[in-house]
Write a protein that holds these residues in place. Structure first.
Motif, PDB file in Angstrom:
ATOM      1  N   GLN A 186       0.807  -1.212   0.000  1.00 23.79           N
ATOM      2  CA  GLN A 186       0.000   0.000   0.000  1.00 23.79           C
ATOM      3  C   GLN A 186       0.844   1.268   0.000  1.00 23.79           C
ATOM      4  OE1 GLN A 186      -3.606   0.113  -0.193  1.00 23.79           O
ATOM      5  NE2 GLN A 186      -2.903  -1.866  -0.951  1.00 23.79           N
ATOM      6  N   LYS A 214      -3.031   6.239  -7.788  1.00 25.19           N
ATOM      7  CA  LYS A 214      -3.229   5.855  -6.398  1.00 25.19           C
ATOM      8  C   LYS A 214      -3.184   4.336  -6.302  1.00 25.19           C
ATOM      9  CE  LYS A 214      -6.239   9.801  -5.308  1.00 25.19           C
ATOM     10  NZ  LYS A 214      -7.580  10.201  -4.805  1.00 25.19           N
ATOM     11  N   THR A 216      -4.279   2.602  -4.068  1.00 17.53           N
ATOM     12  CA  THR A 216      -5.508   2.108  -3.449  1.00 17.53           C
ATOM     13  C   THR A 216      -6.627   1.954  -4.474  1.00 17.53           C
ATOM     14  OG1 THR A 216      -6.081   4.391  -2.869  1.00 17.53           O
ATOM     15  CG2 THR A 216      -4.964   3.068  -1.189  1.00 17.53           C
ATOM     16  N   GLU A 217      -6.356   2.323  -5.733  1.00 16.08           N
ATOM     17  CA  GLU A 217      -7.338   2.194  -6.814  1.00 16.08           C
ATOM     18  C   GLU A 217      -6.864   1.109  -7.774  1.00 16.08           C
ATOM     19  OE1 GLU A 217     -10.205   3.701  -7.025  1.00 16.08           O
ATOM     20  OE2 GLU A 217      -9.905   4.986  -5.269  1.00 16.08           O
ATOM     21  N   ALA A 218      -7.635   0.032  -7.895  1.00 15.48           N
ATOM     22  CA  ALA A 218      -7.224  -1.106  -8.723  1.00 15.48           C
ATOM     23  C   ALA A 218      -7.036  -0.722 -10.191  1.00 15.48           C
ATOM     24  CB  ALA A 218      -8.251  -2.231  -8.600  1.00 15.48           C
ATOM     25  N   GLU A 219      -7.922   0.126 -10.707  1.00 17.48           N
ATOM     26  CA  GLU A 219      -7.809   0.521 -12.108  1.00 17.48           C
ATOM     27  C   GLU A 219      -6.523   1.322 -12.339  1.00 17.48           C
ATOM     28  OE1 GLU A 219      -9.633  -0.623 -14.415  1.00 17.48           O
ATOM     29  OE2 GLU A 219     -11.224  -1.512 -13.231  1.00 17.48           O
ATOM     30  N   ASP A 220      -6.126   2.131 -11.359  1.00 22.65           N
ATOM     31  CA  ASP A 220      -4.864   2.865 -11.461  1.00 22.65           C
ATOM     32  C   ASP A 220      -3.686   1.897 -11.485  1.00 22.65           C
ATOM     33  OD1 ASP A 220      -6.250   5.203 -11.441  1.00 22.65           O
ATOM     34  OD2 ASP A 220      -5.395   5.991  -9.590  1.00 22.65           O
TER      35      ASP A 220
END
Length: 233
Positions: A186, A214, A216-220
């Protein structure tokens, strides 16, 4: 770049689930379903007495299910994360991990379509069972939902924290590195260390900063993996 091409080939051929980030690894427990014994992953203590919600979503959603024999089923279901089952909204019908190949929560209103795959089919020799959610931005990033027990942490002096023990829904992101599904750190520092064999840190940092990535964003995260595939070592 050769190193990352090898990594991507491993991802396609073999999706071994065995996170080596021990701080993030989910504790395996034994679970006995109606279809037999298999191992799932959970952070909920056995015989816990407090009430909690085991479903990914409290409300049922229109779902398309593909069974192992190829049969397609549609109906309103809930996904029970605790025992890895799909439960029909208005009957006692339940499909277990032993029966389902994959399933989709269909798009409805502002809720996007979500796809889940039975990890046992991606990695047949794995001792673990569970549904992993796919990520649209990259086929090499997956999401695992699980339940996590959190003890009360209220501080009366600071008047901060929660006064109750509780069980909450949580998730972790995974990528495949050298035939092992690895939990994504993280913190950016740990993430750069993880990706060091596949991409130089300076250009990777520049890409993430420019695109406001980020972790914390899977798509990122999927965008990062795709960039490394094209621009890595």
């Amino acid at each position: 770049m050769k190193g990352f091409k090898k990594l991507m080939a491993c991802m396609v051929i073999c999706a071994a689930f065995g996170a080596n980030d021990l701080a993030a690894q989910i504790t395996p427990i034994d679970y006995i379903s109606g279809a037999g014994r298999f191992t799932i992953r959970s952070r909920v203590p056995m015989n816990i007495m407090i009430p909690y919600e085991p479903h990914l979503y409290m409300d049922e959603r229109m779902t398309k299910i593909e069974l192992l024999d190829g049969t397609m089923i549609e109906g309103f279901y809930k996904y029970n994360v605790e025992n890895e089952t799909l439960e029909h909204a208005s009957s006692e019908q339940i499909y277990s991990l032993k029966e389902v190949k994959r399933f989709w929560f269909l798009q409805s209103g502002d809720k996007p379509e979500e796809a889940f795959v039975n990890i046992r089919l991606v990695w047949p020799k794995s001792e673990y069972g569970g549904f992993f959610k796919t990520v649209k931005s990259s086929e090499y990033v997956w999401i695992k939902y699980y339940l996590e027990f959190k003890p009360r942490d209220y501080d009366p002096v600071m008047d901060m924290g929660n006064p109750y023990d509780r069980v909450e829904m949580a998730n972790e992101f995974y990528i495949n590195l050298n035939d092992v599904w690895t939990a994504v750190p993280q913190t950016k520092g740990d993430f750069f260390k993880l990706m060091a064999p596949y991409a130089d840190e300076a250009p990777l940092k520049k890409f993430m900063r420019k695109n406001k990535i980020k972790l914390t964003e899977a798509e990122d995260l999927g965008k990062v993996i795709n960039w490394v595939a094209k621009n890595g070592k």
